[in-house]
Motif scaffolding. Structure first.
Motif, short mmCIF file in Angstrom:
data_model
loop_
_atom_site.label_atom_id
_atom_site.label_comp_id
_atom_site.label_asym_id
_atom_site.label_seq_id
_atom_site.Cartn_x
_atom_site.Cartn_y
_atom_site.Cartn_z
N VAL A 8 57.50 -6.96 0.51
CA VAL A 8 57.62 -8.42 0.64
C VAL A 8 57.91 -9.05 -0.71
CG1 VAL A 8 56.46 -10.55 1.34
CG2 VAL A 8 56.05 -8.42 2.61
N GLU A 9 58.90 -9.92 -0.72
CA GLU A 9 59.22 -10.69 -1.92
C GLU A 9 59.23 -12.17 -1.54
OE1 GLU A 9 62.96 -11.40 -5.02
OE2 GLU A 9 62.82 -9.50 -3.94
N MET A 10 58.71 -13.01 -2.44
CA MET A 10 58.64 -14.45 -2.16
C MET A 10 59.40 -15.26 -3.20
SD MET A 10 54.71 -15.20 -0.96
CE MET A 10 53.86 -14.18 -2.18
N TRP A 11 59.94 -16.40 -2.74
CA TRP A 11 60.47 -17.38 -3.68
C TRP A 11 59.30 -17.85 -4.53
CZ3 TRP A 11 64.02 -19.09 -6.56
CH2 TRP A 11 64.08 -20.41 -7.00
N GLU A 12 59.55 -18.16 -5.77
CA GLU A 12 58.49 -18.36 -6.76
C GLU A 12 57.78 -19.71 -6.68
OE1 GLU A 12 61.62 -19.79 -10.26
OE2 GLU A 12 60.84 -17.74 -10.23
N LYS A 13 58.29 -20.65 -5.87
CA LYS A 13 57.69 -21.98 -5.86
C LYS A 13 57.20 -22.34 -4.45
CE LYS A 13 60.48 -23.49 -9.77
NZ LYS A 13 61.47 -24.43 -10.30
N GLU A 14 56.12 -23.14 -4.42
CA GLU A 14 55.52 -23.51 -3.15
C GLU A 14 56.22 -24.70 -2.50
OE1 GLU A 14 51.23 -25.07 -1.36
OE2 GLU A 14 51.37 -24.40 -3.44
N GLU A 15 56.57 -25.71 -3.29
CA GLU A 15 57.11 -26.94 -2.72
C GLU A 15 58.61 -27.09 -2.89
OE1 GLU A 15 54.97 -30.42 -3.83
OE2 GLU A 15 53.04 -29.64 -3.19
N PRO A 50 62.35 -25.95 -2.44
CA PRO A 50 63.03 -25.02 -1.55
C PRO A 50 63.77 -23.92 -2.28
CG PRO A 50 64.19 -27.11 -1.63
CD PRO A 50 62.90 -27.32 -2.37
N CYS A 51 63.86 -22.80 -1.64
CA CYS A 51 64.64 -21.68 -2.17
C CYS A 51 66.11 -22.09 -2.23
CB CYS A 51 64.47 -20.47 -1.24
SG CYS A 51 65.47 -19.05 -1.68
N PRO A 52 66.77 -21.96 -3.38
CA PRO A 52 68.18 -22.34 -3.49
C PRO A 52 69.05 -21.56 -2.51
CG PRO A 52 67.22 -21.98 -5.66
CD PRO A 52 66.22 -21.49 -4.67
N ARG A 53 70.05 -22.23 -2.00
CA ARG A 53 70.95 -21.61 -1.02
C ARG A 53 71.53 -20.29 -1.56
NH1 ARG A 53 72.26 -21.36 4.40
NH2 ARG A 53 74.47 -20.97 4.68
N LYS A 54 71.92 -20.28 -2.81
CA LYS A 54 72.52 -19.08 -3.40
C LYS A 54 71.55 -17.91 -3.35
CE LYS A 54 74.69 -17.41 -7.66
NZ LYS A 54 75.08 -17.76 -9.06
N VAL A 55 70.29 -18.17 -3.67
CA VAL A 55 69.28 -17.12 -3.65
C VAL A 55 69.01 -16.65 -2.22
CG1 VAL A 55 66.86 -16.57 -4.18
CG2 VAL A 55 68.20 -17.98 -5.76
N LEU A 56 68.92 -17.61 -1.30
CA LEU A 56 68.66 -17.27 0.09
C LEU A 56 69.76 -16.38 0.66
CD1 LEU A 56 67.00 -17.53 2.65
CD2 LEU A 56 68.10 -19.72 3.10
N LEU A 57 71.00 -16.71 0.38
CA LEU A 57 72.12 -15.89 0.85
C LEU A 57 72.05 -14.48 0.26
CD1 LEU A 57 75.08 -18.44 0.64
CD2 LEU A 57 74.09 -17.48 2.73
N GLU A 58 71.74 -14.41 -1.01
CA GLU A 58 71.65 -13.12 -1.69
C GLU A 58 70.55 -12.25 -1.08
OE1 GLU A 58 69.93 -11.67 -5.96
OE2 GLU A 58 71.27 -13.42 -5.98
N LEU A 98 61.06 -14.83 6.45
CA LEU A 98 60.04 -15.81 6.82
C LEU A 98 60.51 -17.13 6.24
CD1 LEU A 98 56.17 -15.31 6.59
CD2 LEU A 98 57.30 -17.53 6.55
N THR A 99 60.90 -18.05 7.10
CA THR A 99 61.61 -19.26 6.67
C THR A 99 60.84 -20.54 6.94
OG1 THR A 99 62.76 -19.32 8.82
CG2 THR A 99 63.86 -18.16 7.01
N MET A 100 61.30 -21.61 6.29
CA MET A 100 60.76 -22.95 6.48
C MET A 100 61.81 -23.80 7.21
SD MET A 100 58.00 -22.32 4.74
CE MET A 100 57.95 -20.55 4.40
N LEU A 101 61.38 -24.95 7.72
CA LEU A 101 62.30 -25.84 8.43
C LEU A 101 63.46 -26.31 7.57
CD1 LEU A 101 60.22 -28.29 10.63
CD2 LEU A 101 62.11 -26.86 11.36
N SER A 102 63.24 -26.37 6.27
CA SER A 102 64.27 -26.85 5.37
C SER A 102 65.31 -25.78 5.02
CB SER A 102 63.63 -27.38 4.08
OG SER A 102 62.80 -26.39 3.51
N ASP A 103 65.09 -24.55 5.47
CA ASP A 103 66.05 -23.48 5.20
C ASP A 103 67.11 -23.44 6.29
OD1 ASP A 103 64.59 -22.54 2.94
OD2 ASP A 103 63.20 -21.52 4.30
N LYS A 104 68.35 -23.54 5.90
CA LYS A 104 69.45 -23.53 6.86
C LYS A 104 69.87 -22.09 7.15
CE LYS A 104 73.85 -25.82 7.82
NZ LYS A 104 74.93 -26.68 7.26
N ILE A 105 69.53 -21.63 8.34
CA ILE A 105 69.86 -20.26 8.74
C ILE A 105 71.03 -20.37 9.72
CG2 ILE A 105 68.97 -18.08 9.61
CD1 ILE A 105 67.55 -19.16 7.11
#
Length: 321
Positions: free
Chosen positions: A26-33, A35-43, A52-59
């Motif tokens: 398991v790897e997590m984005w480093e910040k709690e509040e 959002p994970c940048p789109r570029k990182v999410l795609l990568e 494991l996603t949040m509502l603000s993540d566009k899948i």
């Protein structure tokens, strides 16, 4: 044999991911509040077996096309309008959400927002903190009663039913509009099914709890607010996009309704200079519907269990697809 890889788009407590870590790396984005940048999410999606996603993540389709190893997406919410569920299903990717565990918590918040808006709670608290309270006045910070009024609920699912239950404690008459009858709510809480227009016309409080769909997008327009009572309050604890925000602002300014309590917005996070926030009749919250510590931790654990189950070839607890 190496473990599957799961990427989490926010920084979550380690304890809630302990069981998942037995199954996956398991790897997590480093910040709690933030959002994970789109570029990182795609990568990360390109190599992930689970997200494991949040509502603000566009899948969306762009992401899903690149996620060749992806088997499961667990959304930390009951809603999943941020995910292209149909395309995920075509790729045989399981999508899960977190229903039930947040029902009462979200209902608590929705009713609290109704009460805060009616009784001007936030304004009254600021009144003291800003040093404006100089003495008692007969109509000082006067709001409106809640007990004995008519509560109109748009979207009578589990959360709507829970809000209706709370309304009965205030001797409220319950009207609701839903795409299908909710006979359980009718029998348990005396709720009466009505058309959308009837709910608008007859309710003192209109609480929106409908999911965001093509049918519900921007359903609350200036024309809709025009049908409401002039002393009515609109509460939205569902999705911001069900409301045309410019129309809501104009309706309040024109005196069509008395005010609004909003936990959600079309674009989040809402900016401080947003026109709605400049209206004294608006009580605004930062999308905290399910935000109690107990509930959020349960939601995280459910997401973890769902991902682990799919990666083990088992049925998840709360699949959307």
């Amino acid at each position: 044999m190496s473990k599957p890889f799961v990427y989490v788009t926010r920084l979550l407590p380690e304890d809630q991911l302990a069981k998942l870590k037995e199954t996956a790396n398991v790897e997590m984005w480093e910040k709690e509040e933030e959002p994970c940048p789109r570029k990182v999410l795609l990568e990360k999606a390109r190599e992930a077996d689970g997200l494991l996603t949040m509502l603000s993540d566009k899948i969306d389709q762009e992401l899903l096309e690149q996620a060749e190893n992806l088997k499961v997406i667990a959304n930390l919410a009951v809603g999943y309008d941020n995910i292209d569920v149909k395309y995920a299903a075509s790729k045989k990717i399981t999508v899960c959400n977190t229903p039930d565990v947040l029902t009462d918590t979200t209902a608590d918040l929705a009713f609290a927002l109704l009460m805060a808006s009616a009784r001007r709670i936030a304004k009254a608290a600021d009144y003291i903190k800003e040093g404006k309270w100089k003495g008692w006045g007969p109509l000082q910070m006067a709001g409106m009663d809640i007990h004995g009024k008519t509560l109109g609920i748009v979207g009578m699912g589990k959360i709507g039913t829970a809000v209706a239950k709370r309304g009965t404690g205030f001797d409220m008459k319950i009207l609701y509009h839903n795409r299908s009858r909710n006979k359980a709510a009718e029998e348990a809480h005396g709720a009466k099914h009505a058309s959308f227009d009837e709910v608008l016309e007859q309710s003192d409080f209109v609480v929106c709890l409908t999911p965001l769909t093509e049918e519900t997008k921007e359903m609350f327009t200036y024309e809709a607010f025009k049908k409401m009572k002039r002393k009515a309050i609109f509460v939205n604890a569902s999705r911001g996009a069900v409301v045309k925000e410019d129309d809501l602002k104009r309706a309040i300014e024109d005196g069509l309704i008395a005010g609004a309590g909003l936990d959600v917005f079309a674009s989040e996070p809402i900016q401080p200079d947003h026109p709605l926030l400049g209206l004294r009749q608006v009580t605004a919250l930062p999308h905290i519907g399910s935000s109690s510590e107990e509930t959020r931790l349960k939601m995280m654990e459910l997401c973890s269990r769902n991902i682990a189950a799919v990666l083990k070839g088992k049925q998840p607890e709360t699949p959307v697809t």
